[in-house]
Design a protein around this motif. Structure first.
Motif, mmCIF file in Angstrom:
data_model
loop_
_atom_site.group_PDB
_atom_site.id
_atom_site.type_symbol
_atom_site.label_atom_id
_atom_site.label_comp_id
_atom_site.label_asym_id
_atom_site.label_seq_id
_atom_site.Cartn_x
_atom_site.Cartn_y
_atom_site.Cartn_z
ATOM 1 N N SER A 181 1.868 -6.616 3.365
ATOM 2 C CA SER A 181 2.378 -5.564 4.266
ATOM 3 C C SER A 181 2.529 -4.407 3.478
ATOM 4 O O SER A 181 3.175 -4.465 2.415
ATOM 5 C CB SER A 181 3.470 -6.017 4.945
ATOM 6 N N ARG A 204 3.864 -0.545 3.859
ATOM 7 C CA ARG A 204 4.593 0.212 4.834
ATOM 8 C C ARG A 204 4.921 1.545 4.101
ATOM 9 O O ARG A 204 5.893 1.381 3.187
ATOM 10 C CB ARG A 204 5.742 -0.596 5.541
ATOM 11 N N THR A 243 -1.815 -5.841 6.597
ATOM 12 C CA THR A 243 -1.030 -4.574 7.555
ATOM 13 C C THR A 243 -0.800 -3.452 6.787
ATOM 14 O O THR A 243 -0.116 -3.418 5.686
ATOM 15 C CB THR A 243 0.119 -5.257 8.312
#
Length: 476
Positions: free
Chosen positions: A327, A329, A361
């Motif tokens: 991930s 972010r 992601t």
């Protein structure tokens, strides 16, 4: 399609590491700086002041290991402790076998350049070391602390609990002509994920990992290699290198950090690291080789100006490469490059999704001015993001801008912003703009699925999406 051998190799390294036991917020502009605070006015827990000599430090560690409870060793302020001899353990200092805190107060612990090769520090299984305001420098590992196969941990090797605060680990080396070389600065974690590490306000720089064998092998984790849980925060990992012997079908990856267990990286800068594998496989500055369900989290971090080079071979993921779960972010990925000249294959100047099981992601991030390059009739795909082998990637509230794919006038150059083959790529509330390739300047879909929702693909060169009509909602 890229060869799967590299990612299968990464998994083999993970298994081998078990056996060896070595195993921005967007717009962030300020550099992460390691600042040594003022010396403590007093010490507690029966702490001991250590004279400015290597022999005094060695004696103090031996006493601490032998005494019950925790010990705090206060080094002489700004002293350089020069380690001159290896007592036959492969380490310049005694192994840490108990709970020990070393308060460096700006001191340097250095293997003397005239000394024989050895690493600086080893934390044994069951040991617990907290290192603060200390520089670890000049180590040259000659082993991995189990079974005698491969080499790991040039500066520090840890199978126990390691905490590093406000410190530097720099200019250490690992070289091996057998199987694996890993963790130029730090190697942490052992059998079945034993061993943890926490790094805060720490600088890992100028470390080198080299596989020098004549058959296929691996160079992994130029700055940091982990086979146990790790957290890195407010730190800098820069100018580290992994490299392998030319034309041996060897692999070099994770020039900044290679993880094979759960990992969290936050508010950190990973920059100017380099992976080199002439005629082999090379991958990014940050790699995640851990298998599902283990995940890497990268938060509020900058990954910039890293280089992956594999002339005549395959180069992937200039910034990030993963066959597992990751991930990203609030991450800025900028100025990274994969280059596979002389007819090689280059994928994913920014982020590389490497396997069908891979799930990535990307949220609230910017991926810009990265490049994938080839020459001599080779192929280059995915300047920003490459989903090249059937994985799944979700991009939300992010920007892919100014990425480029080039093939030197011949060969294949596709997908300046995004390249997808067989996998699933979903783009939500994001923009793909001003990217460049020979075809599919914005997005190239070879196969698989690409979907756009509340997203714009515009001002890419020579076109926004290719083949025509392959991406619903993309025009031009």
């Amino acid at each position: 399609m890229p060869r799967s051998a590299q990612w299968a190799g990464i998994q083999r390294v993970a298994k081998k590491a078990h056996r060896l036991r070595c195993a921005v917020v967007l717009g962030l502009t300020a550099q992460v700086v390691v600042v040594f605070p003022a010396p403590l006015a007093s010490a507690t827990d029966g702490s001991k002041g250590i004279a400015c000599s290597a022999s005094a430090l060695i004696r103090a560690i031996n006493v601490a290991n032998a005494s019950p409870g925790a010990d705090t060793l206060r080094l002489a302020p700004r002293c350089t402790y020069r380690l001159l001899a290896d007592p036959g353990t492969g380490n310049g200092l005694p192994a840490i076998t108990s709970q020990v805190t070393i308060q460096g107060r700006g001191a340097v612990i250095r293997r003397d350049p005239a000394a024989p090769p050895f690493r600086v520090l080893f934390v044994s299984d069951g040991g617990d070391l907290t290192l603060s305001r200390t520089t670890i420098e000049g180590g040259i590992a000659i082993d991995c602390p189990n079974e005698g196969v491969g080499v790991c941990g040039g500066g520090i090797s840890s199978l126990g609990k390691l905490t590093v605060n406000n410190s530097r680990v720099r200019a250490n080396k690992v070289a091996s002509d057998v199987a694996v070389a890993a963790g130029g600065g730090i190697a942490t974690g052992g059998d079945d994920g034993v061993g943890t590490a926490v790094l805060v306000d720490t600088e890992i720089s100028g470390n080198d990992v080299a596989y020098e064998g004549s058959t296929a092998g691996f160079a992994v984790g130029g700055g940091l290699f982990s086979n146990g849980p790790v957290t890195v925060s407010r730190s800098r990992i820069f100018k580290n290198r992994v490299r392998v012997s030319a034309d041996t079908q060897s692999s070099a990856f994770g020039s900044g950090y290679a993880a094979f267990a759960s990992a969290t990286v936050k508010k950190t800068i990973i920059s100017q690291n380099r992976s080199d594998a002439p005629g082999g496989d090379a991958a990014g500055a940050l790699t995640n080789g851990a298998t599902e369900p283990t995940k890497m989290m990268v938060i509020d971090t900058v990954i910039r100006n890293n280089t992956v080079s594999a002339p005549r071979g395959e180069a992937v993921g200039g910034a990030v490469a993963t066959p597992g779960l990751i991930s990203l972010r609030g991450v800025e990925i900028v100025g990274n490059e994969v280059a596979a000249l002389e007819g090689g294959t280059a994928y994913s100047g920014g982020v590389h999704i490497g396997q069908p099981v891979t799930v990535v992601t990307i949220e609230g991030s910017i991926i810009h001015n990265n490049a994938a390059r080839t020459s001599g009739g080779g192929s280059a795909r995915g300047g920003g993001v490459g989903n090249a082998n059937g994985g799944t990637v979700s991009i939300t509230r992010s920007r892919l801008e100014g990425n480029e794919v080039t093939a030197g006038g011949v060969g294949v150059a596709q997908g300046g912003g995004i390249f997808t083959a067989t996998g699933t790529t979903s783009v939500f509330q994001s923009t793909v703009s001003r990217n460049r390739a020979d075809d599919g300047g914005g997005i190239y879909k070879e196969s698989g699925t690409v979907s756009l929702e509340d997203s714009g693909v515009k001002q890419n060169v020579p076109n926004n999406c290719a083949p025509p009509g392959s991406v619903p909602g993309c025009f031009g």
